[in-house]
Design a protein around this motif. Structure first.
Motif, PDB file in Angstrom:
ATOM      1  N   ASP A   1       0.828  -1.212   0.000  1.00 27.94           N
ATOM      2  CA  ASP A   1       0.000   0.000   0.000  1.00 27.94           C
ATOM      3  C   ASP A   1       0.862   1.262   0.000  1.00 27.94           C
ATOM      4  O   ASP A   1       0.559   2.237  -0.682  1.00 27.94           O
ATOM      5  CB  ASP A   1      -0.921   0.009   1.233  1.00 27.94           C
ATOM      6  N   ASP A   2       1.965   1.239   0.765  1.00 29.04           N
ATOM      7  CA  ASP A   2       2.853   2.387   0.834  1.00 29.04           C
ATOM      8  C   ASP A   2       3.506   2.645  -0.533  1.00 29.04           C
ATOM      9  O   ASP A   2       3.590   3.793  -0.977  1.00 29.04           O
ATOM     10  CB  ASP A   2       3.925   2.144   1.895  1.00 29.04           C
TER      11      ASP A   2
ATOM     12  N   THR B   1       2.400   1.730  -3.550  1.00 32.70           N
ATOM     13  CA  THR B   1       1.440   2.121  -4.585  1.00 32.70           C
ATOM     14  C   THR B   1       0.815   3.478  -4.332  1.00 32.70           C
ATOM     15  O   THR B   1       0.406   4.160  -5.274  1.00 32.70           O
ATOM     16  CB  THR B   1       0.330   1.070  -4.722  1.00 32.70           C
ATOM     17  N   SER B   2       0.743   3.903  -3.124  1.00 30.33           N
ATOM     18  CA  SER B   2       0.073   5.181  -2.880  1.00 30.33           C
ATOM     19  C   SER B   2       1.041   6.353  -2.788  1.00 30.33           C
ATOM     20  O   SER B   2       0.711   7.445  -3.226  1.00 30.33           O
ATOM     21  CB  SER B   2      -0.766   5.108  -1.598  1.00 30.33           C
ATOM     22  N   TYR B   3       2.241   6.151  -2.257  1.00 26.88           N
ATOM     23  CA  TYR B   3       3.142   7.277  -2.025  1.00 26.88           C
ATOM     24  C   TYR B   3       4.386   7.288  -2.922  1.00 26.88           C
ATOM     25  O   TYR B   3       5.021   8.326  -3.050  1.00 26.88           O
ATOM     26  CB  TYR B   3       3.606   7.298  -0.558  1.00 26.88           C
ATOM     27  N   ASN B   4       4.733   6.177  -3.499  1.00 28.95           N
ATOM     28  CA  ASN B   4       5.986   6.101  -4.249  1.00 28.95           C
ATOM     29  C   ASN B   4       5.768   5.713  -5.712  1.00 28.95           C
ATOM     30  O   ASN B   4       6.499   4.900  -6.258  1.00 28.95           O
ATOM     31  CB  ASN B   4       6.930   5.093  -3.589  1.00 28.95           C
ATOM     32  N   LYS B   5       4.808   6.309  -6.338  1.00 30.00           N
ATOM     33  CA  LYS B   5       4.527   5.982  -7.740  1.00 30.00           C
ATOM     34  C   LYS B   5       5.699   6.362  -8.644  1.00 30.00           C
ATOM     35  O   LYS B   5       6.031   5.639  -9.584  1.00 30.00           O
ATOM     36  CB  LYS B   5       3.248   6.653  -8.195  1.00 30.00           C
TER      37      LYS B   5
END
Length: 102
Positions: free
Chosen positions: A13-14, A16-20
């Motif tokens: 989740d981290d 995919t949401s913050y490190n695209k």
């Protein structure tokens, strides 16, 4: 009692949401590495084929030189015939041939 957290889900989740941007850069690096490896492989194949063609060309050139030498040696037959005529030698006629049968 301690509560268990789904660590792999939290990491996913981290990412995919913050490190695209980091994921896109990682994908770009992997794609670039694969493309580099593929291009290097293709270059080596083409270089090997070129070396084979160069060797084949050299072999054909050697054969051509040998054929020219053979042609020159065969054309010297007429020179020998000219010298023979100068000495008064003539080719054997069919009537002059003698066949011996045992």
């Amino acid at each position: 009692m301690s509560k268990r957290y789904p660590l792999h889900q939290i990491i996913l989740d981290d990412l995919t949401s913050y490190n695209k941007v980091a994921i896109m850069l990682l994908v770009a690096i992997v794609a670039s590495a694969i493309a580099t490896i593929w291009i290097t492989h293709q270059t080596r194949l083409v270089t090997a084929e070129q070396n084979k063609l160069i060797q084949k060309n050299q072999k054909l050139e050697n054969q051509y030189i040998h054929l020219q030498l053979e042609e020159n040696s065969l054309s010297q037959k007429s020179r020998v015939e000219a010298v023979a005529e100068k000495f008064g030698l003539q080719p054997i006629q069919k009537t002059q041939e003698v066949i011996l049968v045992e």
